[in-house]
Design a protein around this motif. Structure first.
Motif, short mmCIF file in Angstrom:
data_model
loop_
_atom_site.label_atom_id
_atom_site.label_comp_id
_atom_site.label_asym_id
_atom_site.label_seq_id
_atom_site.Cartn_x
_atom_site.Cartn_y
_atom_site.Cartn_z
N MET A 3 35.71 62.23 62.78
CA MET A 3 34.31 62.35 63.15
C MET A 3 34.18 61.91 64.60
O MET A 3 34.75 60.90 64.99
CB MET A 3 33.46 61.47 62.23
N ASP A 4 33.43 62.66 65.41
CA ASP A 4 33.25 62.21 66.78
C ASP A 4 32.05 61.27 66.85
O ASP A 4 31.28 61.14 65.90
CB ASP A 4 33.15 63.39 67.75
N LEU A 5 31.88 60.61 67.98
CA LEU A 5 30.86 59.57 68.11
C LEU A 5 29.44 60.13 67.99
O LEU A 5 28.56 59.45 67.44
CB LEU A 5 31.04 58.85 69.44
N THR A 6 29.22 61.35 68.47
CA THR A 6 27.88 61.94 68.37
C THR A 6 27.51 62.18 66.91
O THR A 6 26.41 61.83 66.48
CB THR A 6 27.83 63.27 69.15
N TYR A 9 26.82 58.84 65.25
CA TYR A 9 25.51 58.30 65.59
C TYR A 9 24.41 59.06 64.86
O TYR A 9 23.46 58.45 64.35
CB TYR A 9 25.28 58.36 67.10
N GLU A 10 24.53 60.38 64.79
CA GLU A 10 23.51 61.17 64.11
C GLU A 10 23.44 60.84 62.62
O GLU A 10 22.37 60.79 62.03
CB GLU A 10 23.77 62.67 64.31
N GLU A 11 24.60 60.59 62.02
CA GLU A 11 24.63 60.32 60.59
C GLU A 11 24.22 58.90 60.24
O GLU A 11 23.53 58.65 59.25
CB GLU A 11 26.03 60.60 60.02
N TYR A 12 24.65 57.92 61.06
CA TYR A 12 24.44 56.51 60.70
C TYR A 12 23.51 55.75 61.65
O TYR A 12 23.26 54.56 61.45
CB TYR A 12 25.78 55.78 60.64
N GLY A 13 23.01 56.40 62.70
CA GLY A 13 22.17 55.71 63.68
C GLY A 13 20.94 55.07 63.08
O GLY A 13 20.64 53.90 63.35
N ARG A 14 20.22 55.81 62.26
CA ARG A 14 19.01 55.27 61.63
C ARG A 14 19.35 54.11 60.69
O ARG A 14 18.65 53.10 60.64
CB ARG A 14 18.27 56.35 60.86
#
Length: 181
Positions: A3-6, A9-14
């Motif tokens: 998984m890349d960082l973007t 972040y999209e999956e686990y940022g919230r």
């Protein structure tokens, strides 16, 4: 898990933001904490391929980062208080000096030497775990990486090491009386 960082972040940022908010109970502090968490994630991104449960890994990073920030904040704000208006003496006269007395320095040095000697008596794996965590202040993740074991193993070794260290101190009557007095 690739998984890349973007995507991460999209999956686990919230999720991370809400965890930070729950821990700090303050929007600005939660944002600062979240930024620190993602800095660590970027720093350790080379190890993401070996992570099986990404959410648990991110949660551990978040919790450890929060604990580290809390410890630093507590150290920084040792003696912060407001002076009541009715007090005749300046408040700074009531704050104890941060500089220990010579007697306190000698006692502290003696206790450090005794505890270091007892740490030296521990089995190698427990001694190393205690030194990594308390002396070098590595996180549990960093210790797990260094020792090539799981975080759970590091936690159990740390628990046992503290237990064995306490037993060593309590079994030595001279050390016990000096350290616990």
């Amino acid at each position: 898990m690739k998984m890349d960082l973007t995507e991460l972040y999209e999956e686990y940022g919230r999720y991370i933001y809400h965890l930070c908010l729950k821990l700090t109970r303050n929007k600005e502090e939660a944002e600062d904490l979240m930024q620190d968490v993602w800095v660590k994630v970027v720093r350790y991104s080379g190890k993401m391929d070996s992570v099986d449960r990404m959410k648990a890994w991110l949660t551990t990073i978040c919790m450890n980062t929060f604990r580290d920030r809390y410890r630093k904040d507590v150290r920084r704000s040792k003696h912060v208080m407001n002076q009541p208006e009715t007090l005749d003496v300046p408040i700074l006269d009531l704050v104890p000096s941060d500089n220990p007395t010579p007697v306190e320095m000698i006692e502290q040095n003696d206790i450090q030497l005794m505890v270091q000697q007892k740490i030296g008596q521990l089995d190698g794996i427990y001694r190393t775990t205690i030194e990594y965590f308390y002396v070098y202040q590595y996180s549990l993740i960093e210790i797990a990486d260094l020792m090539k074991v799981s975080i759970g193993t590091v936690k159990s070794r740390l628990f046992r090491a503290k237990k064995y260290l306490k037993e060593l101190i309590m079994d030595d009557s001279a050390v016990r009386e000096y350290v616990t007095a």
